[in-house]
Write a protein that holds these residues in place. Structure first.
Motif, PDB file in Angstrom:
ATOM      1  N   GLY A   1       0.835  -1.204   0.000  1.00 59.36           N
ATOM      2  CA  GLY A   1       0.000   0.000   0.000  1.00 59.36           C
ATOM      3  C   GLY A   1       0.861   1.242   0.000  1.00 59.36           C
ATOM      4  N   PRO A   2       0.224   2.419   0.004  1.00 61.47           N
ATOM      5  CA  PRO A   2       0.988   3.670  -0.104  1.00 61.47           C
ATOM      6  C   PRO A   2       1.828   3.996   1.137  1.00 61.47           C
ATOM      7  CG  PRO A   2      -1.338   4.136   0.166  1.00 61.47           C
ATOM      8  CD  PRO A   2      -1.226   2.648   0.054  1.00 61.47           C
ATOM      9  N   ILE A   3       2.973   4.647   0.875  1.00 63.06           N
ATOM     10  CA  ILE A   3       3.884   5.075   1.946  1.00 63.06           C
ATOM     11  C   ILE A   3       3.901   6.599   1.955  1.00 63.06           C
ATOM     12  CG2 ILE A   3       6.273   5.005   2.811  1.00 63.06           C
ATOM     13  CD1 ILE A   3       5.238   2.204   2.478  1.00 63.06           C
ATOM     14  N   LEU A   4       3.824   7.195   3.135  1.00 63.76           N
ATOM     15  CA  LEU A   4       3.900   8.656   3.253  1.00 63.76           C
ATOM     16  C   LEU A   4       5.335   9.071   3.592  1.00 63.76           C
ATOM     17  CD1 LEU A   4       2.451  11.471   3.541  1.00 63.76           C
ATOM     18  CD2 LEU A   4       2.323  10.958   5.995  1.00 63.76           C
ATOM     19  N   VAL A   5       5.830  10.104   2.915  1.00 62.90           N
ATOM     20  CA  VAL A   5       7.101  10.726   3.301  1.00 62.90           C
ATOM     21  C   VAL A   5       6.793  12.161   3.709  1.00 62.90           C
ATOM     22  CG1 VAL A   5       9.402  11.457   2.547  1.00 62.90           C
ATOM     23  CG2 VAL A   5       8.467   9.288   1.716  1.00 62.90           C
ATOM     24  N   THR A   6       7.141  12.530   4.934  1.00 67.64           N
ATOM     25  CA  THR A   6       6.889  13.902   5.398  1.00 67.64           C
ATOM     26  C   THR A   6       8.173  14.733   5.291  1.00 67.64           C
ATOM     27  OG1 THR A   6       7.468  13.362   7.677  1.00 67.64           O
ATOM     28  CG2 THR A   6       5.152  13.093   7.055  1.00 67.64           C
ATOM     29  N   GLY A   7       8.014  16.053   5.290  1.00 69.28           N
ATOM     30  CA  GLY A   7       9.179  16.929   5.104  1.00 69.28           C
ATOM     31  C   GLY A   7       9.880  16.555   3.811  1.00 69.28           C
ATOM     32  N   ALA A   8       9.055  16.216   2.812  1.00 64.53           N
ATOM     33  CA  ALA A   8       9.578  15.505   1.634  1.00 64.53           C
ATOM     34  C   ALA A   8      10.546  16.317   0.791  1.00 64.53           C
ATOM     35  CB  ALA A   8       8.415  15.016   0.777  1.00 64.53           C
TER      36      ALA A   8
ATOM     37  N   ALA B   1      12.815   9.346  -3.397  1.00 64.93           N
ATOM     38  CA  ALA B   1      13.445   8.728  -4.571  1.00 64.93           C
ATOM     39  C   ALA B   1      13.739   7.245  -4.321  1.00 64.93           C
ATOM     40  CB  ALA B   1      14.724   9.483  -4.919  1.00 64.93           C
ATOM     41  N   LEU B   2      14.267   6.921  -3.138  1.00 65.90           N
ATOM     42  CA  LEU B   2      14.617   5.525  -2.835  1.00 65.90           C
ATOM     43  C   LEU B   2      13.383   4.626  -2.892  1.00 65.90           C
ATOM     44  CD1 LEU B   2      16.942   5.909   0.326  1.00 65.90           C
ATOM     45  CD2 LEU B   2      17.630   5.293  -1.995  1.00 65.90           C
TER      46      LEU B   2
ATOM     47  N   GLU C   1       4.589   2.885  -3.804  1.00 70.69           N
ATOM     48  CA  GLU C   1       3.745   4.042  -4.147  1.00 70.69           C
ATOM     49  C   GLU C   1       3.994   5.099  -3.060  1.00 70.69           C
ATOM     50  OE1 GLU C   1      -0.421   3.039  -4.237  1.00 70.69           O
ATOM     51  OE2 GLU C   1      -0.967   5.162  -4.134  1.00 70.69           O
ATOM     52  N   VAL C   2       4.545   6.228  -3.469  1.00 70.22           N
ATOM     53  CA  VAL C   2       4.958   7.233  -2.483  1.00 70.22           C
ATOM     54  C   VAL C   2       4.028   8.440  -2.511  1.00 70.22           C
ATOM     55  CG1 VAL C   2       6.863   8.691  -1.670  1.00 70.22           C
ATOM     56  CG2 VAL C   2       7.356   6.586  -2.933  1.00 70.22           C
ATOM     57  N   GLU C   3       3.502   8.787  -1.329  1.00 73.38           N
ATOM     58  CA  GLU C   3       2.763  10.043  -1.193  1.00 73.38           C
ATOM     59  C   GLU C   3       3.642  10.963  -0.369  1.00 73.38           C
ATOM     60  OE1 GLU C   3      -1.248   9.424   0.133  1.00 73.38           O
ATOM     61  OE2 GLU C   3      -1.633   7.961  -1.461  1.00 73.38           O
ATOM     62  N   ALA C   4       3.921  12.133  -0.923  1.00 69.95           N
ATOM     63  CA  ALA C   4       4.860  13.050  -0.264  1.00 69.95           C
ATOM     64  C   ALA C   4       4.101  14.217   0.328  1.00 69.95           C
ATOM     65  CB  ALA C   4       5.881  13.538  -1.289  1.00 69.95           C
ATOM     66  N   SER C   5       4.508  14.657   1.527  1.00 70.29           N
ATOM     67  CA  SER C   5       3.905  15.888   2.050  1.00 70.29           C
ATOM     68  C   SER C   5       4.982  16.946   2.191  1.00 70.29           C
ATOM     69  CB  SER C   5       3.200  15.634   3.380  1.00 70.29           C
ATOM     70  OG  SER C   5       4.031  15.902   4.459  1.00 70.29           O
ATOM     71  N   SER C   6       4.626  18.159   1.797  1.00 76.57           N
ATOM     72  CA  SER C   6       5.606  19.242   1.810  1.00 76.57           C
ATOM     73  C   SER C   6       4.936  20.570   2.127  1.00 76.57           C
ATOM     74  CB  SER C   6       6.291  19.337   0.438  1.00 76.57           C
ATOM     75  OG  SER C   6       7.139  20.459   0.419  1.00 76.57           O
ATOM     76  N   GLY C   7       5.669  21.426   2.827  1.00 76.88           N
ATOM     77  CA  GLY C   7       5.158  22.763   3.144  1.00 76.88           C
ATOM     78  C   GLY C   7       5.372  23.745   2.009  1.00 76.88           C
TER      79      GLY C   7
ATOM     80  N   GLY D   1       9.660  10.876  -8.055  1.00 73.39           N
ATOM     81  CA  GLY D   1       8.988   9.571  -8.017  1.00 73.39           C
ATOM     82  C   GLY D   1       7.720   9.530  -7.174  1.00 73.39           C
ATOM     83  N   ALA D   2       7.325  10.673  -6.558  1.00 75.53           N
ATOM     84  CA  ALA D   2       6.088  10.645  -5.749  1.00 75.53           C
ATOM     85  C   ALA D   2       4.881  10.536  -6.676  1.00 75.53           C
ATOM     86  CB  ALA D   2       5.997  11.921  -4.917  1.00 75.53           C
ATOM     87  N   SER D   3       3.901   9.707  -6.279  1.00 72.71           N
ATOM     88  CA  SER D   3       2.707   9.592  -7.121  1.00 72.71           C
ATOM     89  C   SER D   3       1.666  10.633  -6.715  1.00 72.71           C
ATOM     90  CB  SER D   3       2.123   8.189  -7.037  1.00 72.71           C
ATOM     91  OG  SER D   3       1.800   7.904  -5.706  1.00 72.71           O
ATOM     92  N   ALA D   4       1.783  11.145  -5.486  1.00 69.33           N
ATOM     93  CA  ALA D   4       0.882  12.217  -5.046  1.00 69.33           C
ATOM     94  C   ALA D   4       1.650  13.132  -4.098  1.00 69.33           C
ATOM     95  CB  ALA D   4      -0.318  11.626  -4.323  1.00 69.33           C
TER      96      ALA D   4
END
Ligand code: NAP
Length: 332
Positions: free
Chosen positions: A152-159, A169-170, A177-183, A195-198
């Motif tokens: 399932g999807p993985i979240l990366v914060t402070g992406a 990227a890794l 499937e990478v979901e990235a969160s960024s300010g 490589g983030a899908s969302a």
């Protein structure tokens, strides 16, 4: 040999800390078994903290910061290394209580030194640096806990930061499937390219208010933010989800409860790349040069800029503002 060389050194005069490039001799360097001609270093959040006027991490002056370095061995009294070896050193006491990498020469303990992993140049190793090691350790932990690309999807914060960009990227390279969160609004296309899908905002993760338990969204997360963000991630992980936590840019307190752990079997795994055992460190660096290697294009994408020793004093403080994107390479 006691020739002169340049280093970025912090001085404390009348209670005021200033950093400037200065000329030193090898006699000025601390004790250690390996003398290295440094070619590259990088900018890490901790370097910016070391550079602060009332630094919470440096308590001896004059001092050379720089928690990462890559270069060539000049002399070694330890027989594991000899002149000409290409090596890297990240963290331990480097740049915190032992003079660091912002210097043309560094003398360090042999037990901190790693041969440059195959598959990486010195510059690429420093584009990764402690941030890359931390990101790779986080991803390796998710793998060890059984989180697979089809889980399932993985979240990366402070992406968009160093740890976050490299983790994004890794994971994408490994098929997650990478979901990235960024300010930063400006980072959205950058993260998609990596490589983030969302991509979502920090507020999308935290919501109006952090709930103790919330709608399940991700099977895993790489969090380098901490604070409310980590609390929100814990509340939104799917059953048996795993979060690898490494950072504190969003705060050191986590307003959470036992609910995510006892109601959903969530695992919170701490990542420490500073004193992680040498065996783990070496194996992760080997992976960063092989199955976890970023593509040459991704190395270009994460390179925000390349700066000189002279540019450190203006560049270090900006990192604390959280506005940086990717990695800054320091060419010594
Ligand atoms: N445990 C370890 O061994 C270890 C090793 C390396 C780093 N770290 C820690 O990991 C963290 C990240 O390091 P880094 O080198 O990647 O730093 P960095 O390049 O400066 O990136 C930090 C990112 O955090 C996000 N951020 C900044 N302020 C924030 C706030 N108030 N709330 C939420 N997010 C915020 C921003 O990303 P967005 O704008 O994209 O949200 C920023 O780009 C630091 O706390 C560092 O000390 C720990």
């Amino acid at each position: 040999m006691n020739k002169t060389f340049r280093a970025y050194q912090l001085q404390k005069t009348n209670g005021t800390v200033t950093g400037a490039v200065t000329t030193l001799t090898q006699n000025d360097l601390p004790e250690g078994e390996v003398l290295i001609k440094v070619q590259y270093s990088g900018l890490n959040y901790k370097d910016a903290m070391a550079n602060m006027p009332n630094s919470p991490i440096v308590n001896q002056y004059p001092f050379i910061p720089g928690i990462d370095l890559a270069g060539e061995v000049v002399e070694s009294v330890d027989d594991r290394f000899e002149a000409g070896d290409l090596v890297i050193v990240t963290s331990y006491a480097l740049g915190v209580s032992h003079d660091g990498g912002y210097s043309e020469y560094a003398r360090v303990k042999a037990e901190w030194v790693i041969p440059l992993p195959q598959g990486l140049s010195l510059a690429q190793a420093m584009l990764l640096g402690t941030a890359g090691l931390t990101a790779a350790m986080s991803v390796a932990q998710l793998q060890q806990q059984g989180i697979e690309p089809n889980s399932g999807p993985i979240l990366v914060t402070g992406a968009s930061g160093g740890v976050g960009s490299i983790a994004t990227a890794l994971l994408a390279n490994l098929g997650y499937e990478v979901e990235a969160s960024s300010g930063k609004q400006a980072s959205h296309s950058y993260l998609t390219t990596l490589g983030a899908s969302a991509v979502m905002t920090r507020e999308d993760v935290v919501g109006e208010k952090v709930r103790l338990i919330d709608k399940q969204q991700w099977v895993g997360a790489v969090d380098s933010v901490g604070g409310e963000t980590l609390a929100a991630v814990l509340s939104k992980l799917k059953y048996n989800g795993v979060v690898a936590a490494s950072g504190l840019t969003g705060g050191i307190e986590i307003p959470t409860s036992v609910y995510p752990f006892i109601l959903r079997g969530i695992s919170l795994i701490g990542i420490d790349s500073v004193y992680c055992p040498m065996e783990t460190r070496k194996s992760i660096w080997l992976r960063l040069g092989s199955d976890m290697r970023l593509s040459d294009e991704q190395f270009k994408q994460i390179t925000n800029r390349v700066i000189s020793l002279e540019e450190l004093s203006s560049n270090l403080p900006t990192l604390l503002e959280g506005q940086s994107l990717g990695r800054v390479l320091v060419k010594i």
